[in-house]
Design a protein around this motif. Sequence first.
Motif, PDB file in Angstrom:
ATOM      1  N   ILE A 249      32.752  75.882  31.924  1.00  0.00           N
ATOM      2  CA  ILE A 249      31.812  76.156  30.841  1.00  0.00           C
ATOM      3  C   ILE A 249      31.673  77.656  30.558  1.00  0.00           C
ATOM      4  O   ILE A 249      31.173  78.053  29.512  1.00  0.00           O
ATOM      5  CB  ILE A 249      30.440  75.519  31.182  1.00  0.00           C
ATOM      6  N   HIS A 258      33.276  78.122  19.084  1.00  0.00           N
ATOM      7  CA  HIS A 258      32.509  77.185  19.914  1.00  0.00           C
ATOM      8  C   HIS A 258      32.373  75.848  19.200  1.00  0.00           C
ATOM      9  O   HIS A 258      32.410  75.788  17.968  1.00  0.00           O
ATOM     10  CB  HIS A 258      31.110  77.746  20.191  1.00  0.00           C
ATOM     11  N   SER A 301      28.685  80.266  18.053  1.00  0.00           N
ATOM     12  CA  SER A 301      28.149  80.337  19.418  1.00  0.00           C
ATOM     13  C   SER A 301      27.772  78.922  19.849  1.00  0.00           C
ATOM     14  O   SER A 301      27.676  78.010  19.011  1.00  0.00           O
ATOM     15  CB  SER A 301      26.914  81.248  19.500  1.00  0.00           C
ATOM     16  N   THR A 302      27.566  78.747  21.126  1.00  0.00           N
ATOM     17  CA  THR A 302      27.173  77.426  21.628  1.00  0.00           C
ATOM     18  C   THR A 302      25.887  76.976  20.964  1.00  0.00           C
ATOM     19  O   THR A 302      25.747  75.835  20.537  1.00  0.00           O
ATOM     20  CB  THR A 302      26.964  77.494  23.162  1.00  0.00           C
ATOM     21  N   TRP A 303      24.960  77.927  20.894  1.00  0.00           N
ATOM     22  CA  TRP A 303      23.641  77.581  20.375  1.00  0.00           C
ATOM     23  C   TRP A 303      23.681  77.195  18.904  1.00  0.00           C
ATOM     24  O   TRP A 303      23.035  76.235  18.485  1.00  0.00           O
ATOM     25  CB  TRP A 303      22.699  78.771  20.618  1.00  0.00           C
ATOM     26  N   PRO A 373      26.941  70.749  32.457  1.00  0.00           N
ATOM     27  CA  PRO A 373      27.272  69.761  31.426  1.00  0.00           C
ATOM     28  C   PRO A 373      28.774  69.764  31.147  1.00  0.00           C
ATOM     29  O   PRO A 373      29.475  70.748  31.415  1.00  0.00           O
ATOM     30  CB  PRO A 373      26.493  70.256  30.196  1.00  0.00           C
TER      31      PRO A 373
ATOM     32  N   MET B  20      17.175  82.721  18.780  1.00  0.00           N
ATOM     33  CA  MET B  20      18.253  82.376  19.711  1.00  0.00           C
ATOM     34  C   MET B  20      17.724  82.558  21.135  1.00  0.00           C
ATOM     35  O   MET B  20      17.207  83.616  21.480  1.00  0.00           O
ATOM     36  CB  MET B  20      19.459  83.291  19.485  1.00  0.00           C
ATOM     37  N   PRO B  21      17.851  81.530  21.967  1.00  0.00           N
ATOM     38  CA  PRO B  21      17.339  81.695  23.328  1.00  0.00           C
ATOM     39  C   PRO B  21      18.087  82.795  24.089  1.00  0.00           C
ATOM     40  O   PRO B  21      19.297  82.965  23.930  1.00  0.00           O
ATOM     41  CB  PRO B  21      17.587  80.329  23.965  1.00  0.00           C
ATOM     42  N   TRP B  24      21.484  82.118  25.654  1.00  0.00           N
ATOM     43  CA  TRP B  24      22.737  82.176  24.868  1.00  0.00           C
ATOM     44  C   TRP B  24      23.067  83.600  24.455  1.00  0.00           C
ATOM     45  O   TRP B  24      24.228  83.929  24.246  1.00  0.00           O
ATOM     46  CB  TRP B  24      22.655  81.227  23.675  1.00  0.00           C
ATOM     47  N   ARG B  27      24.831  84.659  27.645  1.00  0.00           N
ATOM     48  CA  ARG B  27      26.116  84.006  27.909  1.00  0.00           C
ATOM     49  C   ARG B  27      27.138  84.241  26.797  1.00  0.00           C
ATOM     50  O   ARG B  27      28.277  84.629  27.061  1.00  0.00           O
ATOM     51  CB  ARG B  27      25.921  82.494  28.081  1.00  0.00           C
ATOM     52  N   ASP B  28      26.743  83.983  25.561  1.00  0.00           N
ATOM     53  CA  ASP B  28      27.726  84.005  24.471  1.00  0.00           C
ATOM     54  C   ASP B  28      27.860  85.373  23.815  1.00  0.00           C
ATOM     55  O   ASP B  28      28.917  85.714  23.296  1.00  0.00           O
ATOM     56  CB  ASP B  28      27.365  82.968  23.396  1.00  0.00           C
ATOM     57  N   TYR B  37      23.576  77.281  31.895  1.00  0.00           N
ATOM     58  CA  TYR B  37      22.930  76.271  31.059  1.00  0.00           C
ATOM     59  C   TYR B  37      22.983  74.939  31.793  1.00  0.00           C
ATOM     60  O   TYR B  37      24.066  74.471  32.147  1.00  0.00           O
ATOM     61  CB  TYR B  37      23.673  76.158  29.727  1.00  0.00           C
TER      62      TYR B  37
END
Lengths: 744, 154
Positions: A249, A258, A301-303, A373, B20-21, B24, B27-28, B37
Amino acid sequence: MSKATRLTRRAVIVGSLAVTGGLAVGIYALNRDWPNPLEEDLPEGAVSFNPWILISEAGITLMAPHTDLGQGIRHLQAALIAEELDVDLDQPEVTVAPGPAAPAYANRALAAEGLPFMSQDQGTVATIARGASARLMGALGLQGTGGSSSTPDSYVKLREAGAMAREMLKAAAAYRENLAMADLRTERGAVILPDGRALPYAELAQTAARELPPREIPLRDPTQWRLLGRPMQRLDILAKSTGTLDYGIDLTQDGMVHATVKLNPRPGGDLLSHDDSAALAVPGVSRVLPVSNGLAVVADSTWTAFNGAEALVCDWGPAPFLPEQADHWAALATALEGPPEKVWRDIGAQPDRPGVSPREYRAPYLAHAPLEPLSALIHVTEARCDIWVSSQFPGLAEQKVAAITGLPREAVHLHNQYSGGSFGHRLEFENIIRAAEIGTALRGTPVKLTYTREEDMAHDFPRQIAMARASGQVADGQVTALDLAIAAPSVTASQMGRIGFASAGADSQTVAGAWSMPYALPALRVAGHAVADLAPVSSWRSVGASTAGFFAESALDELIHEAGADPLAERLRLCDYAPARACLEAVGDMSDWGSPLPEGAGRGVAMVLSFGTPVAEVVEVHQTDAGLRIAKVWVAADVGRVLDPVNFENLVQGGVIWGLGHAVNCEVTYADGIAEPTNYYAHAGLRMPQAPEIFVRGLETGAEVRGIGEPPVPPAAPALANAIFAATGQRLREMPFANFIDFA
Amino acid sequence: MKIGFTVNGTPQEVDVAADMPLLWVLRDVLGLTGTKYGCGAALCGACTVHMDGEAVRSCQVWAEDVAGREVLTIEGLGRPEALHAVQEAWVEQQVAQCGYCQSGQIMQAAALLAKTPAPSDAQIDAAMEGNLCRCGTYPRIRAAIHAAAAKLEG
Ligand code: FES
Ligand code: FES
């Protein structure tokens, strides 16, 4: 033997099912060796002695192809090789890699558990069948991690790989220096000459490659071991304590996008129609793509991908199985009324009318829900596909990816990763299939697919649900008969079906841990009942034994109490397999069984033999104002030989916590074909405040070296139920127990 | 929006959505993947970092609320060649199995020990309850926290 051999010509026995398809095997292949995959693109100047060892100027690389899911098997494989090769794992020039997916890494021990022989049966027929099964698995080239088989598979093979290379390196040194082999020794990656000079393996490798491999490779006696059997620092422990280990991940590629998926929450159901306008309006979302059973959202992005998925409006088709939980239980009850699929054990004569009337036991569906995950990083081009993911079946995964991308199998390269837990989750291919579909649609662009926790749990093929009925007989303070009927969907057939294999026969997993119980009861009958059309299920840490072991050891405990006997003493009286007896005796000793307990406290014992490893556990519970507290657990397990003692203790403790946590707190239920729960607000297992003290003893009386990843799980639930009965007089026959009593 | 804050002692400026948390962002955007996560919903603790010295779930902190703050992640707590006392104890006890929860466990434990230098088992339970370990390493986490406390007492 003839029957087994006939079968093996066209089928493999998995979980006792004859499974066909996918790979065709001729008898001619049974004894053939697969090519060494490391020879395929050998770096300039490098030498590979066998599929596990590569030596070049740059260093020594040890291949550890069994997937590390947290059980520490990458380290143990390296230690097995290093023990005989005489390298140390802290040498800077030594690296350990998972290696490519290849049939040379076939797991020869994987199928043994499915054979219709009890693991304690060392008779000729059983032994021959195991040999045939191992040859067949070798011939199939099925690389797999599971069934607590990695250690049995590796124990001799990897030490031999190390010893073979060592002897060839020594021969090269002897030749070069004109010395006798007997005058040389090896240490820390070098051959040591009588005058004390050290010739590094890297310098000898080219010459050694021309030596003939030794015909006989005597392995060192365990008394001479430097690494195995002693406390070792696991290879990954520093990285895992500093946040520097990259899991699947965490990986990235230049130019990567992503993605996430939104799939029909009814597993296997279709997408009927959808509206993606709101999703595409989320800033950062670039595309919405179709994938099997749903949609993928591609974003920056993932989010943002997660946000896009949430904005999708979908109309989902119905579940392709019974949608309501109550109907699942009803189907199991109906199956128990009908004839058994197979009577696995029938010893002595059951009483016409059992003195102890039938009792019903239930075990729910459970999710694997490892903390990482599902994810996969993939890069598909016109000519090649690379996929970075953790998979317990990397070769089968490559086949699936090849089929989806349209590339030849050889063009697909799976880079197997450390996994943030699995417990059986990564035996499946859901993330890999979706990643291949997305990667193919975006050909040329690397893409990382990340599941949300909710998607992961919604598509976690759960542990089989199961139901049992048990009756029996007691006389003169002894248990004289046990009749146990178990109904469950076939986990093997469900799982093999998704791999693409057809299967036939009765699944031994329905009764695993029960049919082969090592108790010499005058009358013992264990029957399995098949149930079709329930939710798709998969292997969950300890598979069938996690349910059948609970039923068997609960039912036996009830009979022992009915007889007025002591639960430990009566088990010891009945137990006819020495390693299992030794485990029972050990936990009796460790827990000071029989010593007085405070008011409201109780002890329970259980012993289950699964994957060939007997494990006995004593659980002690205390009633408190806040509820029942699981205070202490004592565990004894016999794996023949404890190879990695620190990790052994950690895995046993973890297995007990896994078994207890799910028995107390967890269930997956279906409503309208959708699994509940969807996140860790439930189904967390144990958290720190509920975790008991756990005392572990590893025994080494068994003749074979066995695995420890799964066997500590099955006895935990019945030992706890038996302790609760001892403390409260309440007999819990259905999990999760927290539905019936309060826990502190 | 542009947001300036300090991560592991280094000033950073990121241009991300206000909501945006932090997880992230780390990480991103910043490539600090040691923070994990697990649930995205304050249920597992895998994403735990320190913000101005407090342990927080980074999946629950919006980027805009990090402006001007000091964030410490597992990468900043210590390095493989210069371990924090908690990490040292984690290595010595060989706590990790899969290890995926351990960044969060270590950050939570470090925050606990900063406030409560010699915690009891009950205090450890209370502080660590939100940090899930599916592998079940709790006995070793408990032992490692006690060992780290002893180291820090020195
Ligand atoms: S990811 Fe933040 S608490 Fe689980
Ligand atoms: S070590 Fe695997 S989740 Fe904690």
